[in-house]
Design a protein around this motif. Structure first.
Motif, PDB file in Angstrom:
ATOM      1  N   UNK A 395      34.852  44.567  51.298  1.00  0.00           N
ATOM      2  CA  UNK A 395      34.943  44.959  50.042  1.00  0.00           C
ATOM      3  C   UNK A 395      35.976  46.221  50.021  1.00  0.00           C
ATOM      4  N   UNK A 396      36.000  47.184  50.807  1.00  0.00           N
ATOM      5  CA  UNK A 396      36.582  48.452  51.100  1.00  0.00           C
ATOM      6  C   UNK A 396      37.998  48.087  51.302  1.00  0.00           C
ATOM      7  N   UNK A 397      38.117  47.025  52.094  1.00  0.00           N
ATOM      8  CA  UNK A 397      39.669  46.517  52.229  1.00  0.00           C
ATOM      9  C   UNK A 397      40.362  45.881  51.288  1.00  0.00           C
ATOM     10  N   UNK A 399      39.310  46.792  47.930  1.00  0.00           N
ATOM     11  CA  UNK A 399      39.785  48.019  47.096  1.00  0.00           C
ATOM     12  C   UNK A 399      41.084  48.643  47.595  1.00  0.00           C
ATOM     13  N   UNK A 400      41.021  48.980  48.803  1.00  0.00           N
ATOM     14  CA  UNK A 400      42.103  49.380  49.274  1.00  0.00           C
ATOM     15  C   UNK A 400      43.651  48.611  49.049  1.00  0.00           C
ATOM     16  N   UNK A 401      43.702  47.424  49.126  1.00  0.00           N
ATOM     17  CA  UNK A 401      44.577  46.429  48.630  1.00  0.00           C
ATOM     18  C   UNK A 401      44.922  46.526  47.255  1.00  0.00           C
ATOM     19  N   UNK A 402      43.995  46.493  46.603  1.00  0.00           N
ATOM     20  CA  UNK A 402      44.283  46.646  45.026  1.00  0.00           C
ATOM     21  C   UNK A 402      44.922  47.924  44.791  1.00  0.00           C
ATOM     22  N   UNK A 403      44.318  48.868  45.256  1.00  0.00           N
ATOM     23  CA  UNK A 403      45.045  50.294  44.968  1.00  0.00           C
ATOM     24  C   UNK A 403      46.424  50.302  45.505  1.00  0.00           C
ATOM     25  N   UNK A 404      46.878  49.655  46.410  1.00  0.00           N
ATOM     26  CA  UNK A 404      48.194  49.726  46.890  1.00  0.00           C
ATOM     27  C   UNK A 404      49.164  48.927  46.111  1.00  0.00           C
ATOM     28  N   UNK A 405      48.688  47.727  45.420  1.00  0.00           N
ATOM     29  CA  UNK A 405      49.249  47.276  44.672  1.00  0.00           C
ATOM     30  C   UNK A 405      49.706  47.664  43.242  1.00  0.00           C
ATOM     31  N   UNK A 406      48.544  48.520  42.768  1.00  0.00           N
ATOM     32  CA  UNK A 406      48.766  49.040  41.338  1.00  0.00           C
ATOM     33  C   UNK A 406      49.726  50.146  41.434  1.00  0.00           C
TER      34      UNK A 406
END
Length: 420
Positions: A395-397, A399-406
């Motif tokens: 889940x943490x990974x 969230x990090x991937x989603x943040x980087x894409x936004x």
């Protein structure tokens, strides 16, 4: 080429009558003909018929004995009549017989036991003093057969003839003795055959032994009493007991005794050996053999009180041994079996040696010719993170991937992750 007819002989009873009328013992007549006393005894009983030169010499001597002899003692110094083919012997020569070497007399049992109970004892030593006529009946075949030989020269026996004579002399009694030890008819016969096969393999040693019959008897007893027979399928089940109830009771008492006690009792009370000879054959001291004998007699007398007398026990052992039909194989069959066994083990040893040589040669052919050091085991390196296997993101990974894409990156700015 024509063959001359055989010399006529009187009937066996007439032969004995002529000898007794001339006041000759069987030993004296045997020395004149050039044969053994047992051979003359067999001729007079009708069991065998002489042939060849011995027949001619025997017939000539009987013809001389049939002629009328003047009464009264012969004048002093007059030579004794002798047949033409066999001249009178020297003052003290031995009979012209074929026998074992002087260092190997065959003695089975004392004369008293052999004369009374011939079932367990094959016979007497042929070197003992010759008894007078009518002392005892015939007890069995001659120890060694006589062959025709020149006067004064003893014809040597071949090893096969000497072995066959020893086998014919000892085997029937040994089979009965082994039956008393084991209670099994087939095992008794097998024990005697195996002992004689071993004797034939070691015949140079047995032929010069002081007591070759004792050597064979000890080997037969050892094989018969071996404890390994209980693992053989053919000997796991008991054999049918004797038909007579008293014989069954005596055999059960014997088989209930420990093997050393049973062997001592059979040797002393059955065969008729002395106590020192029994101790030597059982590989025990004389006091130990005496104690075994006393305990064995006590055990027999406890269950069969009528056998408390040693003489009665000796008689009953002989009767029990003679009640069964126990036959030994023919001597040529025993010698053939010994030779086949020797050939088998020789070939097995040769095959094993060839296999060992082949394995050694193969090892030398495939072995490395230079030294190759072994690969050392790996060493553990610290500080390196373990290798991660591919799989779903946490889940943490995620969230990090989603943040980087936004977040959009424009220009030279770069997103640098910062620890929280």
């Amino acid at each position: 080429m024509t063959q001359r007819p055989a010399t006529p002989l009187p009937p066996p009873k007439e032969r004995r009558r002529l000898r007794e009328a001339a006041a000759l013992t069987q030993a004296q007549l045997a020395s004149r003909v050039g044969v053994s006393r047992e051979t003359v005894r067999a001729w007079e009983s009708g069991r065998t018929t002489p042939r060849g030169r011995r027949r001619d010499a025997y017939a000539t001597l009987l013809a001389q004995l049939a002629q009328p002899v003047p009464s009264g003692p012969a004048p002093e110094g007059a030579p004794a009549p002798a047949p033409a083919p066999a001249p009178a012997p020297a003052p003290a020569p031995a009979p012209v017989t074929t026998e074992l070497p002087a260092t190997a007399p065959v003695v089975i049992a004392p004369p008293d036991s052999a004369a009374t109970h011939p079932v367990l004892t094959p016979g007497q030593n042929t070197r003992e003093k010759e008894p007078e006529q009518g002392d005892e009946p015939e007890r069995g075949p001659a120890l060694l057969p006589a062959v025709s030989a020149p006067a004064g020269v003893a014809a040597p026996l071949t090893p096969a003839e000497a072995f066959d004579a020893l086998y014919a002399f000892c085997a029937p009694a040994l089979v009965r003795q082994a039956y008393l030890l084991t209670g099994r008819r087939e095992l008794a016969r097998e024990s005697v055959e195996r002992a004689f096969q071993l004797a034939w393999q070691r015949w140079p040693e047995v032929a010069v032994d002081r007591d070759p019959a004792g050597w064979v008897r000890a080997a037969a007893y050892e094989y018969a009493l071996s404890p390994w027979h209980c693992f053989r399928p053919r000997y796991r089940h008991p054999e049918p007991p004797p038909a007579d109830a008293s014989d069954r009771a005596l055999l059960d008492v014997l088989l209930a005794l420990p093997p050393p006690y049973r062997r001592t009792l059979v040797l002393y009370d059955g065969v008729g050996l002395g106590l020192p000879e029994t101790a030597a054959e059982t590989e025990a001291s004389t006091p130990a053999a005496a104690n075994r004998l006393l305990h064995a007699r006590e055990a027999v007398a406890e269950r069969l009180p009528e056998l408390s007398d040693p003489a009665v026990l000796h008689q009953r052992l002989a009767e029990l041994a003679s009640a069964e039909r126990l036959r030994a194989a023919r001597p040529p069959a025993v010698r053939g079996g010994s030779e086949r066994r020797a050939r088998f083990w020789t070939r097995a040893a040769i095959a094993f040696t060839v296999t060992l040589i082949g394995a050694t040669a193969l090892t030398l052919r495939t072995a490395p010719t230079r030294y190759e050091p072994p690969v050392p085991p790996g060493e553990t390196v610290r500080g390196v993170p373990p290798r991660a296997a591919p799989g779903p993101l946490s889940e943490r990974e995620l969230e990090l991937r989603a943040k980087l894409r936004e977040e959009m990156v424009n220009g030279p700015e770069r997103l640098v992750p910062e620890p929280e």
